[in-house]
Design an enzyme around this catalytic site. Structure first.
Site, PDB file in Angstrom:
ATOM      1  N   SER A 226      -2.719   2.166 -18.363  1.00  0.00           N
ATOM      2  CA  SER A 226      -4.107   2.437 -17.987  1.00  0.00           C
ATOM      3  C   SER A 226      -4.597   3.817 -18.407  1.00  0.00           C
ATOM      4  O   SER A 226      -5.741   4.165 -18.178  1.00  0.00           O
ATOM      5  CB  SER A 226      -4.294   2.261 -16.488  1.00  0.00           C
ATOM      6  OG  SER A 226      -3.861   3.408 -15.824  1.00  0.00           O
TER       7      SER A 226
ATOM      8  N   GLY B  45       0.833  -1.193   0.000  1.00  0.00           N
ATOM      9  CA  GLY B  45       0.000   0.000   0.000  1.00  0.00           C
ATOM     10  C   GLY B  45       0.863   1.236   0.000  1.00  0.00           C
ATOM     11  O   GLY B  45       2.068   1.158   0.240  1.00  0.00           O
ATOM     12  N   PRO B  46       0.236   2.390  -0.243  1.00  0.00           N
ATOM     13  CA  PRO B  46       0.981   3.645  -0.271  1.00  0.00           C
ATOM     14  C   PRO B  46       1.606   3.948   1.094  1.00  0.00           C
ATOM     15  O   PRO B  46       1.235   3.323   2.095  1.00  0.00           O
ATOM     16  CB  PRO B  46      -0.096   4.674  -0.596  1.00  0.00           C
ATOM     17  CG  PRO B  46      -1.283   3.913  -1.036  1.00  0.00           C
ATOM     18  CD  PRO B  46      -1.183   2.540  -0.498  1.00  0.00           C
ATOM     19  N   PRO B  47       2.534   4.899   1.155  1.00  0.00           N
ATOM     20  CA  PRO B  47       3.156   5.248   2.430  1.00  0.00           C
ATOM     21  C   PRO B  47       2.106   5.705   3.447  1.00  0.00           C
ATOM     22  O   PRO B  47       1.104   6.300   3.079  1.00  0.00           O
ATOM     23  CB  PRO B  47       4.071   6.424   2.076  1.00  0.00           C
ATOM     24  CG  PRO B  47       4.260   6.358   0.614  1.00  0.00           C
ATOM     25  CD  PRO B  47       3.062   5.688   0.040  1.00  0.00           C
ATOM     26  N   GLY B  48       2.363   5.399   4.693  1.00  0.00           N
ATOM     27  CA  GLY B  48       1.512   5.922   5.760  1.00  0.00           C
ATOM     28  C   GLY B  48       0.185   5.211   5.913  1.00  0.00           C
ATOM     29  O   GLY B  48      -0.745   5.746   6.513  1.00  0.00           O
TER      30      GLY B  48
ATOM     31  N   GLY C 150      -0.130   2.230   7.409  1.00  0.00           N
ATOM     32  CA  GLY C 150      -0.143   1.382   8.598  1.00  0.00           C
ATOM     33  C   GLY C 150       0.643   0.093   8.473  1.00  0.00           C
ATOM     34  O   GLY C 150       0.486  -0.803   9.304  1.00  0.00           O
ATOM     35  N   LYS C 151       1.491  -0.026   7.464  1.00  0.00           N
ATOM     36  CA  LYS C 151       2.221  -1.286   7.258  1.00  0.00           C
ATOM     37  C   LYS C 151       3.197  -1.549   8.412  1.00  0.00           C
ATOM     38  O   LYS C 151       3.182  -2.608   9.024  1.00  0.00           O
ATOM     39  CB  LYS C 151       2.968  -1.240   5.912  1.00  0.00           C
ATOM     40  CG  LYS C 151       2.033  -1.036   4.732  1.00  0.00           C
ATOM     41  CD  LYS C 151       2.744  -1.070   3.410  1.00  0.00           C
ATOM     42  CE  LYS C 151       3.654   0.112   3.154  1.00  0.00           C
ATOM     43  NZ  LYS C 151       2.963   1.401   3.082  1.00  0.00           N
ATOM     44  N   THR C 152       4.015  -0.533   8.697  1.00  0.00           N
ATOM     45  CA  THR C 152       4.980  -0.696   9.780  1.00  0.00           C
ATOM     46  C   THR C 152       4.266  -0.910  11.090  1.00  0.00           C
ATOM     47  O   THR C 152       4.648  -1.755  11.901  1.00  0.00           O
ATOM     48  CB  THR C 152       5.835   0.578   9.922  1.00  0.00           C
ATOM     49  OG1 THR C 152       6.281   0.939   8.638  1.00  0.00           O
ATOM     50  CG2 THR C 152       6.988   0.373  10.858  1.00  0.00           C
TER      51      THR C 152
ATOM     52  N   LYS D 126      -7.545   4.120  -7.085  1.00  0.00           N
ATOM     53  CA  LYS D 126      -7.926   5.186  -8.012  1.00  0.00           C
ATOM     54  C   LYS D 126      -9.275   5.784  -7.627  1.00  0.00           C
ATOM     55  O   LYS D 126      -9.466   6.998  -7.677  1.00  0.00           O
ATOM     56  CB  LYS D 126      -7.996   4.629  -9.431  1.00  0.00           C
ATOM     57  CG  LYS D 126      -6.629   4.351 -10.020  1.00  0.00           C
ATOM     58  CD  LYS D 126      -6.777   3.685 -11.371  1.00  0.00           C
ATOM     59  CE  LYS D 126      -5.410   3.370 -11.953  1.00  0.00           C
ATOM     60  NZ  LYS D 126      -5.509   2.557 -13.159  1.00  0.00           N
TER      61      LYS D 126
HETATM   62  P1  ADP Z   1       3.613   2.732   6.505  1.00  0.00           P
HETATM   63  O1  ADP Z   1       4.539   1.788   7.163  1.00  0.00           O
HETATM   64  O2  ADP Z   1       2.537   2.071   5.706  1.00  0.00           O
HETATM   65  O3  ADP Z   1       4.278   3.805   5.715  1.00  0.00           O
HETATM   66  P2  ADP Z   1       2.983   3.574   9.188  1.00  0.00           P
HETATM   67  O4  ADP Z   1       2.712   2.258   9.792  1.00  0.00           O
HETATM   68  O5  ADP Z   1       4.268   4.241   9.476  1.00  0.00           O
HETATM   69  O6  ADP Z   1       2.782   3.492   7.613  1.00  0.00           O
HETATM   70  O7  ADP Z   1       1.760   4.535   9.531  1.00  0.00           O
HETATM   71  C1  ADP Z   1       1.851   5.937   9.591  1.00  0.00           C
HETATM   72  C2  ADP Z   1       1.175   6.426  10.835  1.00  0.00           C
HETATM   73  O8  ADP Z   1      -0.221   6.228  10.751  1.00  0.00           O
HETATM   74  C3  ADP Z   1       1.649   5.703  12.077  1.00  0.00           C
HETATM   75  O9  ADP Z   1       1.703   6.624  13.117  1.00  0.00           O
HETATM   76  C4  ADP Z   1       0.546   4.697  12.317  1.00  0.00           C
HETATM   77  O10 ADP Z   1       0.440   4.363  13.664  1.00  0.00           O
HETATM   78  C5  ADP Z   1      -0.680   5.426  11.849  1.00  0.00           C
HETATM   79  N1  ADP Z   1      -1.719   4.546  11.327  1.00  0.00           N
HETATM   80  C6  ADP Z   1      -1.767   3.988  10.095  1.00  0.00           C
HETATM   81  N2  ADP Z   1      -2.870   3.255   9.930  1.00  0.00           N
HETATM   82  C7  ADP Z   1      -3.552   3.335  11.080  1.00  0.00           C
HETATM   83  C8  ADP Z   1      -4.803   2.796  11.531  1.00  0.00           C
HETATM   84  N3  ADP Z   1      -5.565   2.016  10.749  1.00  0.00           N
HETATM   85  N4  ADP Z   1      -5.185   3.087  12.777  1.00  0.00           N
HETATM   86  C9  ADP Z   1      -4.435   3.865  13.564  1.00  0.00           C
HETATM   87  N5  ADP Z   1      -3.271   4.416  13.213  1.00  0.00           N
HETATM   88  C10 ADP Z   1      -2.832   4.163  11.974  1.00  0.00           C
END
Ligand code: ADP
Length: 680
Positions: A578, A253-256, A258-260, A621
């Protein structure tokens, strides 16, 4: 020259220390938990050192190496917490929404747990009661779950109703004998292993049984220890096969999105340590597999370095951005990675620096990627991809309120209750200050406000009554708005069509512009057009020229004109062709003089005959379309199911048109001639 033979009397104080140090090193090696193969290598290295001058560069290289071997956590591991209810509570506590992803993670953990903790089922088939009972008794003491059967026929019955990991059968029985039973099992229950017991230890019967598929045979009479070993051997193989079947999770998925943070929650739930490295730009295989020790400045690869740093052989090990693994191969990082991830090979992973096998099979690897298209296919094959497409504005609001803001306030020393954000303020930050699928920008902007509030809090009496940040105060903290919704502010134009593309940052809208001028019938392409988009543009132009008449376009228009197509937006789309339908629509708008509605966005690959083929990233999209204020979207009919998987809120905000052919989209997108400005 030999400086440090032990029998030589030390020549000076320094040398005496050196000998002492080598002796204590030998002790440490002897006591260490490293496997024997590693210990041998270490002792050999030590012997080499004893013959070197301590000032020699080689001496310190060898010393660092031994240090490394000694400090590896050869058998240090954390005990897993396998409480699934607790794991679920932790995943829910840390993450809003993401129901399907969390569900899949829990299933994944449950299967791992069950696989590891469930005892193996063994069926003993023998017509002699005493033999049957003895075997069953001995094996049940080993912790296996035992069933017995006095005949081949009854065994077949049992096999129909229950699954057995292993059948131990005598060969000579009345009715259905062992060979027949073995054949039956291999045909109808191929996952069940079979050990045969043969009374007449003739080589032929044993060979015959092994040929049919028995995994081992025991000639009667046998020692109980032999039986135990044969059973353990065959089941260990089975366990390894089962582990092999487990996929490796990949969060895409895109950055941010929740992957990490999901990875960290899994580690917290299992009570394992958490490690994270980025694979972005890893071009050299040595970054994964290490440099040979003979190179000056050689180092182990990143995997071994991290395992040593974290001091455990079973952490949750997250490898980010596997889609950005370098492509200009120096060595082959993808195949090195494959070796790291493959349970069959990683039990004996050999890092070039370490030079002895290290067991990575207990590590729980999780990969992440922005887009899956760029993951090397052999790696993708081993993964199960869980998609995190991004959040809608409403979800972002909810996450900000329930997770981000309380955490940021704590981190900035501001206490909840004193500082609050109105929903309007949060949405304003989302819409005017960030443009993203994930939450990184939002988190950054909220943190920036928190820092300013922290300063304010130190002014006497400034926050004593608490503060509620309202929508109209946002610019005071963050300055003028940074993003405008291009759609709402512009008029419909001829030759400008809204497209949807899929980039690393999730979905995005782009405006594809087409114009033409006097010239010699050539096609000019500029802007962020990748090679594939160029081909789409040529195909689109050919389609229009060959169908000019039915599209209501004057064929002579093409003779003395150059066509220019431009995509102004910055990001380069990752999803190949696309934009075909969008480019074609921009050209039709241009040549027919019919203005295109900006609030209708398109995506779809187009063939030379005008057929519209499905595309990837539909969910992303659609979310981008809703985020940008698009009202209607034209999609390939074959993407109907993908569209259904978009969030409900997104679907409510959009009218979708599914098309099989370009012509079906024309009247949806283009207004009547004369309804817009700037004719060609
Ligand atoms: P990624 O690794 O995908 O780039 P992160 O895991 O670093 O993203 O997420 C970015 C921020 O958003 C973090 O502070 C994370 O805790 C928060 N976050 C992302 N998804 C959720 C969610 N579903 N519920 C609560 N916090 C989330």
């Amino acid at each position: 020259m030999r400086w440090f033979r032990k029998q030589d009397p030390p020549r000076s104080e320094g040398q005496a220390e050196e000998i002492q140090e080598l002796d204590s090193l030998r002790d440490a090696i002897q006591r260490s938990a490293m496997p024997d193969a590693a210990r041998e290598v270490a002792l050999r290295e030590l012997e080499r050192m004893e013959k070197m001058h301590p000032d020699a560069a080689e001496f310190s290289i060898a010393m660092t190496y031994l240090d490394y071997l000694l400090s590896m956590p050869w058998n240090v591991m954390t005990e897993d917490n396998l409480d699934m209810a607790r794991a679920q509570a932790i995943l829910d506590e840390d993450h809003f929404g993401l129901y399907q992803v969390k569900e899949r993670i829990l299933e994944y953990l449950a299967v791992r747990t069950l696989r590891r903790s469930s005892p193996f089922n063994i069926l003993v088939v023998d017509d002699e009661q005493i033999a049957r009972q003895n075997i069953a008794y001995v094996l049940s003491k080993e912790g296996y779950k035992l069933s017995t059967s006095p005949s081949g026929v009854k065994a077949m019955d049992l096999l129909r109703s229950r699954r057995f990991d292993l059948v131990i059968t005598d060969l000579k029985m009345e009715g259905v004998d062992g060979i027949e039973l073995l054949r039956h099992i291999k045909e109808f229950h191929p996952d069940t292993s079979v050990i045969v017991i043969t009374g007449y230890a003739t080589v032929e019967t044993a060979v015959k049984a092994m040929k049919i598929g028995a995994c081992d045979y025991l000639p009667k009479p046998f020692e109980l220890e032999e039986l135990r070993r044969a059973v353990a051997r065959s089941l260990e193989k089975k366990r390894a096969e089962q582990e092999l079947k487990g996929p490796i999770l990949c969060f895409a998925g895109p950055p941010g999105t929740g992957k990490t943070s999901l990875g960290k929650s899994i580690a917290r739930a299992l009570e394992r340590k958490f490690v994270r490295i980025s694979l972005a730009g890893v071009r050299d295989e040595a970054e994964i597999r290490g440099h040979r020790r003979t190179y000056a400045g050689a180092m182990p690869g990143r995997i071994i370095q991290e395992i040593r740093r974290i001091g455990s052989i079973n952490p949750v090990f997250m490898m980010d951005e596997v889609d950005k693994l370098g492509h200009e191969f120096k060595g082959d990082p993808a195949s090195a990675l494959l070796e790291v991830l493959d349970p069959e090979q990683n039990k004996q992973f050999v890092d070039h620096y370490l030079d002895v096998p290290f067991d990575l099979s207990k590590v729980m690897f999780i990969l992440t990627a922005n887009v899956t298209d760029l993951i090397p296919p052999p790696l993708l094959d081993r993964m199960e991809v869980l998609v995190l497409p991004g959040y809608t504005d409403d979800e972002k609001l909810e996450i900000a309120r329930s997770h981000l803001i309380p955490r940021l306030l704590r981190e900035h020393g501001l206490w909840e209750g004193k500082v609050a954000f109105s929903p309007g303020a949060i949405l304003r930050i989302v819409r005017d200050y960030t443009r993203e699928a994930g939450l990184r920008g939002l988190e950054r902007e909220l943190a920036s406000i928190c820092r300013k509030l922290a300063r304010k809090a130190l002014e006497p009496g400034a926050l004593s009554d608490g503060i509620l940040i309202e929508e109209d105060q946002v610019p005071e903290f963050l300055g003028p708005r940074r993003h405008f919704r291009e759609l709402t502010d512009e008029r419909d134009r001829i030759g400008v069509v809204t497209g949807l593309v899929w980039t690393e940052g999730g979905g995005e809208i782009v405006f594809i512009e087409a114009t033409c001028m006097k010239g010699k019938n050539s096609l000019l392409l500029t802007g962020s057009l990748g090679e594939v988009m160029r081909e789409s543009a040529m195909a689109a132009l050919s389609y229009i020229r060959s169908n000019a008449r039915s599209l209501g376009i004057d064929e002579d228009l093409f003779l003395d004109r150059d066509v220019h197509i431009h995509v102004p937006a910055g990001a380069i789309p990752k999803d190949g062709p696309s934009a075909g339908i969008t480019i074609a629509m921009a050209l039709i708008s241009l040549f027919t003089g019919r203005p295109a509605r900006r609030e209708v966005a398109l995506t779809g690959e187009m063939t030379l005959t005008g057929r519209i083929l499905p595309v990837s990233g539909v969910r992303e999209k659609l979310m981008a379309a809703a985020r940008s204020g698009v009202k209607e979207v034209v999609l390939p009919a074959k993407n109907r199911l993908d569209a259904d998987s978009a969030p409900k809120k997104t679907l409510e905000a959009l009218k979708l048109h599914f098309v099989d052919y370009l012509e079906e989209a024309i009247d949806v997108v283009l207004k009547r001639k004369g309804e817009g400005d700037s004719p060609i």
